[in-house]
Design a protein around this motif. Structure first.
Motif, PDB file in Angstrom:
ATOM      1  N   CYS A 117       7.461  -2.108  -8.884  1.00 24.76           N
ATOM      2  CA  CYS A 117       6.856  -3.441  -8.786  1.00 24.76           C
ATOM      3  C   CYS A 117       7.041  -4.290 -10.032  1.00 24.76           C
ATOM      4  O   CYS A 117       6.527  -5.413 -10.089  1.00 24.76           O
ATOM      5  CB  CYS A 117       5.359  -3.301  -8.504  1.00 24.76           C
ATOM      6  N   LYS A 145       2.607 -10.676  -6.449  1.00 22.24           N
ATOM      7  CA  LYS A 145       1.666  -9.882  -5.658  1.00 22.24           C
ATOM      8  C   LYS A 145       1.957  -9.956  -4.160  1.00 22.24           C
ATOM      9  O   LYS A 145       1.522  -9.093  -3.386  1.00 22.24           O
ATOM     10  CB  LYS A 145       0.233 -10.349  -5.932  1.00 22.24           C
ATOM     11  N   VAL A 147       2.992  -6.758  -2.410  1.00 17.46           N
ATOM     12  CA  VAL A 147       2.014  -5.732  -2.032  1.00 17.46           C
ATOM     13  C   VAL A 147       1.709  -5.818  -0.545  1.00 17.46           C
ATOM     14  O   VAL A 147       1.520  -4.802   0.130  1.00 17.46           O
ATOM     15  CB  VAL A 147       0.714  -5.888  -2.848  1.00 17.46           C
ATOM     16  N   PHE A 159       2.609  -0.122 -10.523  1.00 15.05           N
ATOM     17  CA  PHE A 159       1.905  -0.831  -9.447  1.00 15.05           C
ATOM     18  C   PHE A 159       0.507  -1.238  -9.892  1.00 15.05           C
ATOM     19  O   PHE A 159       0.095  -2.397  -9.741  1.00 15.05           O
ATOM     20  CB  PHE A 159       1.839   0.076  -8.213  1.00 15.05           C
ATOM     21  N   GLN A 214       0.647  -3.780 -12.920  1.00 18.38           N
ATOM     22  CA  GLN A 214       1.190  -5.079 -12.549  1.00 18.38           C
ATOM     23  C   GLN A 214       0.193  -5.907 -11.738  1.00 18.38           C
ATOM     24  O   GLN A 214       0.022  -7.102 -11.987  1.00 18.38           O
ATOM     25  CB  GLN A 214       2.476  -4.886 -11.731  1.00 18.38           C
TER      26      GLN A 214
END
Length: 647
Positions: A459, A464, A467, A514, A517
């Motif tokens: 990531c 975002k 995700v 992940f 971030q």
């Protein structure tokens, strides 16, 4: 209705048996017994030191808080702290405990000098419990006071007085010395992690101008208070505007915006770091939104205003009301006698002073506006894909094969309170074989398992939005319940459980990327851990020893003698469920993921997960070691695993 169940003609149900409940059932405990029987009431969860809020750090804090209170009242500008593996020494240079009360102050509950508000106007400790809890929970405890050339000392073991020496003459400076060793029958297999202690010390000096703390030979001092705190915590090179620093009597604040996801706050009351916030932090978050809306005359969404904020707030109040003895959350309280509420005080201060600052600093005001509007665009851009992803996750939750959930969750008031909630754990495993072993041996009340199907997405540098577009990452954030932040996190411990090989290390780095971030608060607040499982099993017909590195294996071989059976565990799936139960129960070994104070999240991610940077290549070359070299030394720690092709 069955009349045999009735005891009288009013049809009163028969009484349940009393199980021997009589006068002998009533017990009166003295202060020491009560603290040792119910330590969680006084210091929160016990733990082994792997979490920043474990009991051993609360013991240190309780002692240092008394020294801080002396400094705040104008007595003593230096505190000396020495902490080794098992012993803590804290020396201040304040007035010293009155000599005739040295024993009472550390051994009689509700005894202290802080009930007199004229002596300690805005103190952290007010109920006379702190040092008594430290005393009762220590295998060894020494208190020593020096006043005007006279020294008085007393020693205790588990709260029992063992030595009460008569006062004697001394040339030492005034002040108080406390030495203690946590009782290893209560704090089993504990260890002090230096980074947690260092953060405690830094917070003390940020909040107390002019105070010097000498901690294990290193000097800690701050001239600019919360401004220095944010400068140390934030990635200064990537801030959107210079740190705003505002002060007045009894209140200080600092704030800025960065580029990381989430909201990052540091809140304090009377010098106490309130890790769970409280009324003062809620008021500050509300005040920033109100002040910004009024300044720009626009009804910005509160989430857009606070997105990527980095801020600190400190207030001093008379007789603060905390929600527990560990003082991690402030309750409702006034600023003083007949004074405003904390909420009203903070709202008024922020509205006036932040508005004035933005009017005087038009460039900062413009940069803040751009950051808010950027957050607004990102939120709207993500709205469509977020809706679809949440619908998909809702369907998956009906029968989520990836998640084997537990019965209790963080914040659900488990029967045993804080201690039980602290043990709520989600193990993130690689593949079905590893998850199978953990699932069969776990505690189904407190431990859940989330199984990855392989290596997750890298990531680093992504928005975002990814995700929600990646089904596995979306299901993971829903399992943790952290989509909107960590306020509703379902598990106190998020444990990455991967194999001890290169692939396992790679998955570990990808998961950490992940979290760092997109959900950095999860790491900042000490919820992420690495599971350590044994690399070797050494046994003979009489004894089995599990070893976590090469040196332990060599020691075990020497202990067991000729030709022991040696098994090298390459993956978690190779460990039987019966054996696995020994490694995730009371003796679980967890390595906390701690952000180094001198490196920002973006610096860490760029180094480990970015393109092959010269700095990383140089590190790998300098630390490259052959397999034969490892036979005579420990296995490389996680930070030294070669990562040239992991990104």
């Amino acid at each position: 209705m069955n009349d045999e169940l009735l005891t009288d003609d009013l049809q009163t149900p028969a009484k349940a048996p009393d199980h021997g409940y009589n006068e002998d059932s009533i017990r009166s405990l003295d202060w020491r017994e009560h603290i040792r029987l119910r330590p969680g009431m006084y210091i929160g969860k016990l733990g082994d030191g792997s979490a920043y809020d474990d009991g051993i750090y609360v013991l240190v804090k309780e002692v240092v808080d008394n020294c801080i209170d002396e400094h705040v009242m104008g007595h003593g500008r230096t505190i000396d702290i020495k902490i080794s593996d098992a012993k803590v020494q804290v020396r201040d240079y304040g007035r010293g405990i009155p000599l005739g009360k040295v024993v009472d102050v550390v051994s009689k509950i509700n005894t202290g000098g802080k009930y007199d508000s004229k002596v300690f106007q805005k103190s952290v400790g007010l109920n006379g419990v702190g040092t008594k809890a430290v005393n009762a929970l220590s295998g060894y405890f020494l208190v020593q006071s020096v006043r005007e050339g006279i020294l008085k000392a007393a020693e205790f073991a588990q709260g029992k007085l063992t030595s009460d020496a008569k006062p004697s003459k001394t040339s030492q400076r005034n002040g108080t010395l406390v030495v203690f060793q946590p009782d290893d029958t209560i704090f089993k297999n504990y260890r002090f992690i230096p980074e947690y202690l260092e953060n405690q010390v830094w917070n003390y000096v940020y909040l107390n101008a002019g105070l010097t703390i000498n901690f294990n030979g290193q000097k800690y001092y701050s001239e600019n208070g919360l401004l220095d705190l944010l400068a140390r915590k934030a990635d200064v090179e990537h801030l959107r505007y210079p740190i705003i620093h505002l002060k007045a009597p009894d209140i200080e604040m600092a704030m800025t915006h960065g580029n990381d996801y989430g909201e990052e706050y540091y809140s304090f009351v009377n010098g106490q770091y309130t890790t769970q916030g409280g009324t003062h932090l809620a008021a500050f978050r509300e005040a920033v939104v109100k002040a910004v809306r009024e300044f720009y005359k626009k009804d910005y969404d509160a989430a857009d205003i606070r997105a990527s904020i980095i801020a600190a707030i400190s207030v001093r109040v008379q007789e603060p009301v905390f929600e527990s003895q560990t003082k991690t959350k402030l309750g409702s309280v006034n600023m003083g006698e007949d004074g405003p509420t904390v909420r009203g005080f903070i709202l008024d201060f922020v509205k006036e002073h932040l508005d004035n600052y933005l009017h005087k600093n038009q460039l900062v005001a413009e940069q803040l506006r751009k950051r808010i509007e950027q957050s607004e665009r990102e939120r709207k851009d993500m709205a469509g894909v977020k809706k679809l992803a949440n619908q998909r996750a809702k369907k998956a939750n009906l029968h989520n094969r990836k998640l084997r959930d537990c019965r209790f969750h963080l914040g659900e008031n488990a029967k045993d309170g804080a201690e039980k909630e602290a043990l709520t754990t989600l193990f993130i495993t690689e593949g079905d074989s590893a998850s199978g072993s953990i699932t069969k041996s776990r505690n189904v009340e407190l431990e859940a398992v989330f199984s990855l199907r392989g290596k997750p997405l890298n990531c680093f540098g992504l928005k975002k939005k990814i995700v929600y577009e990646n089904e596995e990452l979306n299901l993971l954030q829903h399992a943790l319940n952290i989509e909107e932040g960590i306020e509703h996190l379902r598990y106190n411990r998020v444990v990455i459980a991967t194999d001890a090989d290169v692939d396992g290390m790679h998955i570990r780095l990808l998961l950490l990327t992940f979290f760092l971030q997109f959900f950095p608060d999860l790491v900042r607040n000490g919820h992420v851990f690495i599971l350590e499982t044994p690399l070797f099993r050494v046994r003979n017909k009489k004894e089995t020893i599990y070893c976590y590195n090469e040196q332990e294996k060599q020691n075990a071989m020497r202990k067991l003698g000729k030709n022991p059976e040696i098994t090298r565990f390459k993956g978690l799936g190779e460990i039987s469920p019966d054996e696995f139960g020994k490694f995730i129960g009371e003796n679980i070994k967890l390595e906390p993921v701690i952000l180094q104070s001198d490196r920002s999240i973006q610096q860490v991610l760029t180094y480990y997960m970015g393109k092959n940077t010269p700095a990383r290549q140089e590190f790998i070359i300098e630390n490259l070691r052959l397999e034969k070299d490892l036979i005579t030394s420990d296995v490389l720690p996680a930070a030294e695993v070669p990562v040239e092709d992991l990104a």
